[in-house]
Design a protein around this motif. Structure first.
Motif, PDB file in Angstrom:
ATOM      1  N   GLY A 210      18.212  26.204  -0.368  1.00 13.92           N
ATOM      2  CA  GLY A 210      18.112  27.431  -1.157  1.00 13.92           C
ATOM      3  C   GLY A 210      19.454  27.838  -1.721  1.00 13.92           C
ATOM      4  N   SER A 211      19.499  29.033  -2.302  1.00  9.54           N
ATOM      5  CA  SER A 211      20.718  29.525  -2.921  1.00  9.54           C
ATOM      6  C   SER A 211      21.140  30.819  -2.245  1.00  9.54           C
ATOM      7  CB  SER A 211      20.514  29.795  -4.418  1.00  9.54           C
ATOM      8  OG  SER A 211      20.102  28.606  -5.046  1.00  9.54           O
ATOM      9  N   VAL A 212      22.418  31.066  -2.292  1.00 13.33           N
ATOM     10  CA  VAL A 212      22.956  32.322  -1.777  1.00 13.33           C
ATOM     11  C   VAL A 212      23.537  33.086  -2.961  1.00 13.33           C
ATOM     12  CG1 VAL A 212      24.708  33.379  -0.336  1.00 13.33           C
ATOM     13  CG2 VAL A 212      23.469  31.376   0.488  1.00 13.33           C
ATOM     14  N   VAL A 213      23.147  34.354  -3.092  1.00 12.41           N
ATOM     15  CA  VAL A 213      23.681  35.195  -4.151  1.00 12.41           C
ATOM     16  C   VAL A 213      24.633  36.181  -3.518  1.00 12.41           C
ATOM     17  CG1 VAL A 213      23.138  36.893  -5.921  1.00 12.41           C
ATOM     18  CG2 VAL A 213      21.611  34.954  -5.543  1.00 12.41           C
ATOM     19  N   MET A 214      25.826  36.240  -4.042  1.00 15.55           N
ATOM     20  CA  MET A 214      26.754  37.270  -3.606  1.00 15.55           C
ATOM     21  C   MET A 214      26.965  38.222  -4.776  1.00 15.55           C
ATOM     22  SD  MET A 214      29.457  34.948  -1.544  1.00 15.55           S
ATOM     23  CE  MET A 214      30.573  36.277  -1.162  1.00 15.55           C
ATOM     24  N   ALA A 215      26.672  39.510  -4.562  1.00 15.78           N
ATOM     25  CA  ALA A 215      26.775  40.493  -5.634  1.00 15.78           C
ATOM     26  C   ALA A 215      27.339  41.770  -5.035  1.00 15.78           C
ATOM     27  CB  ALA A 215      25.408  40.770  -6.267  1.00 15.78           C
ATOM     28  N   PRO A 216      27.955  42.612  -5.840  1.00 13.16           N
ATOM     29  CA  PRO A 216      28.423  43.907  -5.335  1.00 13.16           C
ATOM     30  C   PRO A 216      27.232  44.748  -4.881  1.00 13.16           C
ATOM     31  CG  PRO A 216      29.326  43.458  -7.499  1.00 13.16           C
ATOM     32  CD  PRO A 216      28.285  42.427  -7.251  1.00 13.16           C
ATOM     33  N   VAL A 217      27.380  45.417  -3.761  1.00 17.42           N
ATOM     34  CA  VAL A 217      26.268  46.207  -3.240  1.00 17.42           C
ATOM     35  C   VAL A 217      25.976  47.376  -4.182  1.00 17.42           C
ATOM     36  CG1 VAL A 217      27.703  47.679  -1.773  1.00 17.42           C
ATOM     37  CG2 VAL A 217      25.333  47.223  -1.136  1.00 17.42           C
TER      38      VAL A 217
ATOM     39  N   TYR B  65      27.990  35.849  -7.823  1.00 17.80           N
ATOM     40  CA  TYR B  65      28.365  34.468  -7.551  1.00 17.80           C
ATOM     41  C   TYR B  65      27.187  33.811  -6.861  1.00 17.80           C
ATOM     42  CZ  TYR B  65      30.548  30.549  -5.158  1.00 17.80           C
ATOM     43  OH  TYR B  65      30.827  29.306  -4.657  1.00 17.80           O
ATOM     44  N   VAL B  66      26.679  32.718  -7.459  1.00 15.02           N
ATOM     45  CA  VAL B  66      25.528  32.024  -6.898  1.00 15.02           C
ATOM     46  C   VAL B  66      26.016  30.703  -6.303  1.00 15.02           C
ATOM     47  CG1 VAL B  66      23.233  31.112  -7.351  1.00 15.02           C
ATOM     48  CG2 VAL B  66      24.075  33.074  -8.652  1.00 15.02           C
TER      49      VAL B  66
END
Lengths: 154, 198
Positions: B17-24, B10-11
């Motif tokens: 700027g942008s924040v990226v949320m991704a599964p670790v 999810y960006v």
């Protein structure tokens, strides 16, 4: 010189050693183990032989009672070659070393000791060469067996 | 956005700027799979194919694979060639010197089951999986560079299926014939697997 030309020279110079032409190989001479290493020292140093190079030394297992050592000598000076074969008793094969004559005999004899179990008296460092240090047995003996060895099915 | 399309993330765009949320899991696996540095050693004729695969024509570098001459910097051990009983303790030691996470590819018939030395061979270890865990087996004697590349792709795919804190999936076997490897049953699903809606 060919092996049949070497034969009379060697017989007169070493009367106590038995020599004969190898019936299986016209380029080879069979000799008794009592001639090692004096015959080899003469072959290396005599001007008419001048065998500077021990091409290889190896062994052949002939069960049940015979083990045969094979030495191949070559002369760069005269460009001639001589193969010498020595029979040993298979149950206790012992023969003097040639490591003081040709340096490559050192590792050749370590390999023969490792794989055939021939003891070279006077060798400077007679340890196994190929197999692990704690290996038991001599794998190129024809009656060799090992737990890891799976026979090929017929 | 070619790369971003493939990220299951999810960006969110914020001022500055942008924040990226991704599964670790995804982040760790992708990093590992994209830089499998392999240890520089070969034991027999398979090593020639390994060298050919690392050279310009087949080019390991495009998978992010670079050889390392020390186990301390290696992530992947490609056991290429006949493993003798005398050599086996050394290879086990090298594997133990590699830092976790470490992966092993058994290349060729010799490392898989003893190969041509299975019968009448007294000096060869019959399968490297007897001393170290293996992730991918590649058939062939020796495997062609294409088969080795196939095995490395399978290795990447297996890494992408890692789940944090869970054991690795079963070993993957690369067949001797051409064709894509198949993921064995029991492997955890990958983030890249097609999602079934509903």
């Amino acid at each position: 010189m060919s092996p049949d030309e070497f034969l009379p020279t060697l017989k007169t110079r070493f009367p106590e050693v038995e020599f004969q032409l190898d019936p299986l190989n016209p380029r080879a001479l069979k000799m008794s183990a009592s001639g090692v290493p004096e015959v080899f020292a003469w072959l290396r140093d005599a001007p008419e032989a001048a065998m500077e190079f021990l091409e290889f030394s190896t062994a052949v297992d002939h069960p049940p009672d015979r083990l045969e050592l094979v030495y191949s000598l070559y002369s760069y000076t005269h460009r001639h070659r001589l193969v010498l074969k020595v029979d040993l008793p298979r149950h206790a094969p012992t023969i003097p070393t040639l490591a003081h004559l040709w340096q490559n005999a050192d590792w050749n004899e370590r390999e023969i000791y490792d794989l055939f179990g021939v003891f070279f008296s006077g060798h400077p460092d007679l340890r196994r060469l190929m197999m692990p240090e704690d290996w038991e047995g001599h794998p190129l003996r024809k009656d060799y067996s090992h737990p890891n060895l799976t026979p090929r099915p017929d | 956005m070619g790369l971003m399309d493939r990220i299951p993330a999810y960006v969110d765009r914020l001022p500055g700027g942008s924040v990226v949320m991704a599964p670790v899991d995804w982040a760790i696996n992708e990093v590992q799979a994209s830089s499998m540095w392999y240890m520089l050693f070969g034991l027999a004729c398979c090593a020639i194919e390994l060298m050919a695969t690392g050279a310009a024509r087949y080019d390991f570098d495009r998978l992010g694979m670079i050889f390392r001459a020390t186990p301390r910097q290696s992530d992947l051990m490609i056991v290429a060639g006949t493993l003798t009983l005398k050599m086996a303790p050394r290879v086990k030691l090298l594997h133990e010197q590699m830092a976790e996470p470490r992966y092993v590819i058994a290349m060729g018939g010799c490392t898989t089951y003893g190969g041509p030395f299975y019968h009448d061979g007294y000096s060869v270890l019959k399968g490297v999986d007897k001393i170290i865990p293996v992730d991918v087996f590649i058939a062939g004697c020796p495997p062609r560079p294409e088969a080795l590349l196939n095995g490395c792709l399978a290795m990447q795919e297996k890494i992408r299926r890692n789940k944090l804190g869970q054991p690795r999936g079963p070993a993957i076997h690369i067949p001797p014939t051409a064709g894509r490897f198949s993921i064995p049953s029991g492997s955890p699903p990958s983030e890249r697997d097609p999602q079934i809606p509903g």
